[in-house]
Design a protein around this motif. Structure first.
Motif, PDB file in Angstrom:
ATOM      1  N   ARG A   1       0.835  -1.201   0.000  1.00 38.62           N
ATOM      2  CA  ARG A   1       0.000   0.000   0.000  1.00 38.62           C
ATOM      3  C   ARG A   1       0.868   1.248   0.000  1.00 38.62           C
ATOM      4  N   PRO A   2       0.396   2.312  -0.623  1.00 42.11           N
ATOM      5  CA  PRO A   2       1.128   3.580  -0.581  1.00 42.11           C
ATOM      6  C   PRO A   2       1.063   4.201   0.812  1.00 42.11           C
ATOM      7  N   PHE A   3       1.991   5.079   1.074  1.00 41.57           N
ATOM      8  CA  PHE A   3       2.060   5.791   2.353  1.00 41.57           C
ATOM      9  C   PHE A   3       1.015   6.900   2.380  1.00 41.57           C
ATOM     10  N   LEU A   4       0.248   6.958   3.467  1.00 38.25           N
ATOM     11  CA  LEU A   4      -0.745   8.008   3.688  1.00 38.25           C
ATOM     12  C   LEU A   4      -1.745   8.126   2.535  1.00 38.25           C
ATOM     13  N   TYR A   5      -2.197   6.973   2.050  1.00 37.45           N
ATOM     14  CA  TYR A   5      -3.176   6.964   0.965  1.00 37.45           C
ATOM     15  C   TYR A   5      -4.378   6.145   1.400  1.00 37.45           C
ATOM     16  N   ALA A   6      -5.573   6.717   1.235  1.00 36.38           N
ATOM     17  CA  ALA A   6      -6.789   6.037   1.658  1.00 36.38           C
ATOM     18  C   ALA A   6      -7.749   5.809   0.502  1.00 36.38           C
ATOM     19  N   GLY A   7      -7.281   6.036  -0.735  1.00 39.56           N
ATOM     20  CA  GLY A   7      -8.146   5.908  -1.891  1.00 39.56           C
ATOM     21  C   GLY A   7      -8.268   4.487  -2.400  1.00 39.56           C
ATOM     22  N   GLU A   8      -8.908   4.354  -3.536  1.00 42.25           N
ATOM     23  CA  GLU A   8      -9.142   3.053  -4.152  1.00 42.25           C
ATOM     24  C   GLU A   8      -7.864   2.492  -4.769  1.00 42.25           C
ATOM     25  N   ASP A   9      -7.817   1.178  -4.863  1.00 39.39           N
ATOM     26  CA  ASP A   9      -6.763   0.529  -5.639  1.00 39.39           C
ATOM     27  C   ASP A   9      -7.069   0.693  -7.120  1.00 39.39           C
ATOM     28  N   PRO A  10      -6.049   0.578  -7.969  1.00 35.48           N
ATOM     29  CA  PRO A  10      -6.296   0.652  -9.410  1.00 35.48           C
ATOM     30  C   PRO A  10      -7.149  -0.524  -9.873  1.00 35.48           C
ATOM     31  N   PRO A  11      -7.802  -0.404 -11.021  1.00 34.11           N
ATOM     32  CA  PRO A  11      -8.588  -1.524 -11.553  1.00 34.11           C
ATOM     33  C   PRO A  11      -7.700  -2.541 -12.271  1.00 34.11           C
ATOM     34  N   HIS A  12      -8.335  -3.543 -12.827  1.00 39.61           N
ATOM     35  CA  HIS A  12      -7.686  -4.560 -13.674  1.00 39.61           C
ATOM     36  C   HIS A  12      -6.645  -5.395 -12.923  1.00 39.61           C
ATOM     37  N   GLY A  13      -6.715  -5.404 -11.590  1.00 37.33           N
ATOM     38  CA  GLY A  13      -5.770  -6.193 -10.822  1.00 37.33           C
ATOM     39  C   GLY A  13      -4.357  -5.643 -10.807  1.00 37.33           C
ATOM     40  N   ILE A  14      -4.203  -4.400 -11.186  1.00 37.41           N
ATOM     41  CA  ILE A  14      -2.880  -3.769 -11.209  1.00 37.41           C
ATOM     42  C   ILE A  14      -2.494  -3.369  -9.789  1.00 37.41           C
ATOM     43  N   ALA A  15      -1.287  -3.705  -9.373  1.00 36.94           N
ATOM     44  CA  ALA A  15      -0.829  -3.384  -8.020  1.00 36.94           C
ATOM     45  C   ALA A  15      -0.717  -1.876  -7.840  1.00 36.94           C
ATOM     46  N   PRO A  16      -1.077  -1.355  -6.663  1.00 41.54           N
ATOM     47  CA  PRO A  16      -1.046   0.101  -6.448  1.00 41.54           C
ATOM     48  C   PRO A  16       0.309   0.738  -6.759  1.00 41.54           C
ATOM     49  N   LEU A  17       1.409   0.025  -6.447  1.00 40.52           N
ATOM     50  CA  LEU A  17       2.729   0.609  -6.634  1.00 40.52           C
ATOM     51  C   LEU A  17       3.433   0.089  -7.888  1.00 40.52           C
ATOM     52  N   GLU A  18       2.653  -0.401  -8.822  1.00 39.21           N
ATOM     53  CA  GLU A  18       3.214  -0.730 -10.140  1.00 39.21           C
ATOM     54  C   GLU A  18       3.396   0.568 -10.917  1.00 39.21           C
ATOM     55  N   ARG A  19       4.502   0.683 -11.612  1.00 37.57           N
ATOM     56  CA  ARG A  19       4.763   1.884 -12.402  1.00 37.57           C
ATOM     57  C   ARG A  19       3.973   1.865 -13.699  1.00 37.57           C
ATOM     58  N   VAL A  20       3.447   3.039 -14.064  1.00 36.87           N
ATOM     59  CA  VAL A  20       2.776   3.212 -15.342  1.00 36.87           C
ATOM     60  C   VAL A  20       3.321   4.468 -16.007  1.00 36.87           C
ATOM     61  N   VAL A  21       3.280   4.491 -17.329  1.00 38.36           N
ATOM     62  CA  VAL A  21       3.678   5.669 -18.083  1.00 38.36           C
ATOM     63  C   VAL A  21       2.410   6.430 -18.430  1.00 38.36           C
TER      64      VAL A  21
END
Length: 324
Positions: A222-242
């Protein structure tokens, strides 16, 4: 008439007018006497302390540069943020310094620019500091929204969201900074491309430059100090995206393909750049690769390599370029 026009423009920009009696959280008014908390585009409850006070993370003003050939502190795989403006010698801003300062107020070829990096979102962006003919300079509020750096300008003390470049609180609310193309690459890659380039010299502050204070962060659940939703499509919250505009390409897809041409851009991936958010020593971080984004004419495009949770938080209706 002027007041009516201003009210209309703020309404069109999505600015919220504070209801009667609404107040900023305790302490904000004293710490930010020039900030107009009654003018904003987000709810104040979305903004939270990052654990440091105003300017507790000190922005850099008037940075000093030296020839790339003279720099000996930086490891080959260490990430730097490259700015190559027309008519100017390319400049490298080492992430080993941006990790501890987050903002650099610079002027390149007469153009005032802000170089920014939010470690918690892995977001590295450059902006033009001139807004409506007025040059702004930026500092760190010490606050976060969706774990992302909230900046402020010293001229109006308005608050700005780093990930979007938009003012969210204060006089400048509804204003967006113009983005400038920059890209994160390894120090070895910068030197090879620009042997006569410049690199920002080590600042004079007492910081553990070259060390990562967020050890293992980009492998966390989980990200630090984050209370929002996880990304869709089963993508991990801390996966990098461009991110390009409101589209996001998973970095893993780019690493597998090597190059992808879609939606009017060509994104290329190459190995050799260390993560700044992995090992305790940045130079020893695992190889996460580096990307370059260009348009159909081969020109660099404004983009960001950020964590998936941040893209989803700021672009909840954004398009996920999954290739399937």
């Amino acid at each position: 008439m002027r007041r009516a026009a201003l009210a209309l423009s703020l309404c069109l920009a999505g600015v919220l007018a504070a209801p009667a009696g609404a107040q900023a959280p305790a302490g904000w008014a004293a710490d930010w006497p020039a900030t107009d908390f009654g003018t904003r585009s987000v709810e104040l409850s979305e903004i939270r302390s990052g654990g440091v006070p105003r300017d507790g993370i000190p922005a850099i003003d008037d940075p000093v540069f030296l020839p790339a050939a003279q720099e000996t502190r930086i490891g080959d795989a260490e990430p730097v943020l490259t700015l190559a403006l027309p008519g100017a010698v390319p400049r490298a801003y080492p992430i080993r310094y941006l990790t501890w300062h987050e903002i650099v107020n610079d002027t390149v070829a007469g153009r005032p620019v802000a170089i920014t990096f939010c470690p918690l979102c892995n977001s590295a962006l450059a902006f033009d500091r001139t807004v409506g003919g007025r040059v702004l300079s930026f500092g760190v509020t010490g606050n976060l929204r969706n774990s992302d750096l909230v900046m402020y300008d010293r001229e109006t003390e308005s608050w700005w969201q780093q990930a979007t470049g938009e003012a969210i609180v204060g006089e400048m609310t509804g204003t967006a900074l113009a983005g400038i193309p920059v890209w994160m690459e390894s120090w070895a890659s910068f030197r090879a491309a620009y042997p006569d380039g410049l690199v920002m010299a080590e600042p004079g502050a007492r910081r553990a430059y070259g060390q990562n204070p967020y050890v293992g962060y980009d492998s966390a659940a989980r990200p630090f100090l984050y209370a929002g939703e996880d990304p869709p499509h089963g993508i991990a919250p801390l996966e990098r995206v461009v991110r390009v505009g409101d589209r996001a390409w998973p970095l893993a897809r780019l690493a597998e393909a090597g190059e992808i041409a879609e939606a009017g851009v060509t994104i290329s991936w190459a190995a050799g750049k260390a993560s700044a958010l992995d090992s305790g020593t940045i130079a020893e971080g695992r190889d996460v690769g580096q990307i370059r984004v260009r348009d159909g004419q081969g020109r660099d495009v404004v983009h960001d390599v950020m964590f998936a949770f941040a893209f989803h938080a700021f672009w909840p209706e954004g398009v996920w370029m999954l290739g399937r």
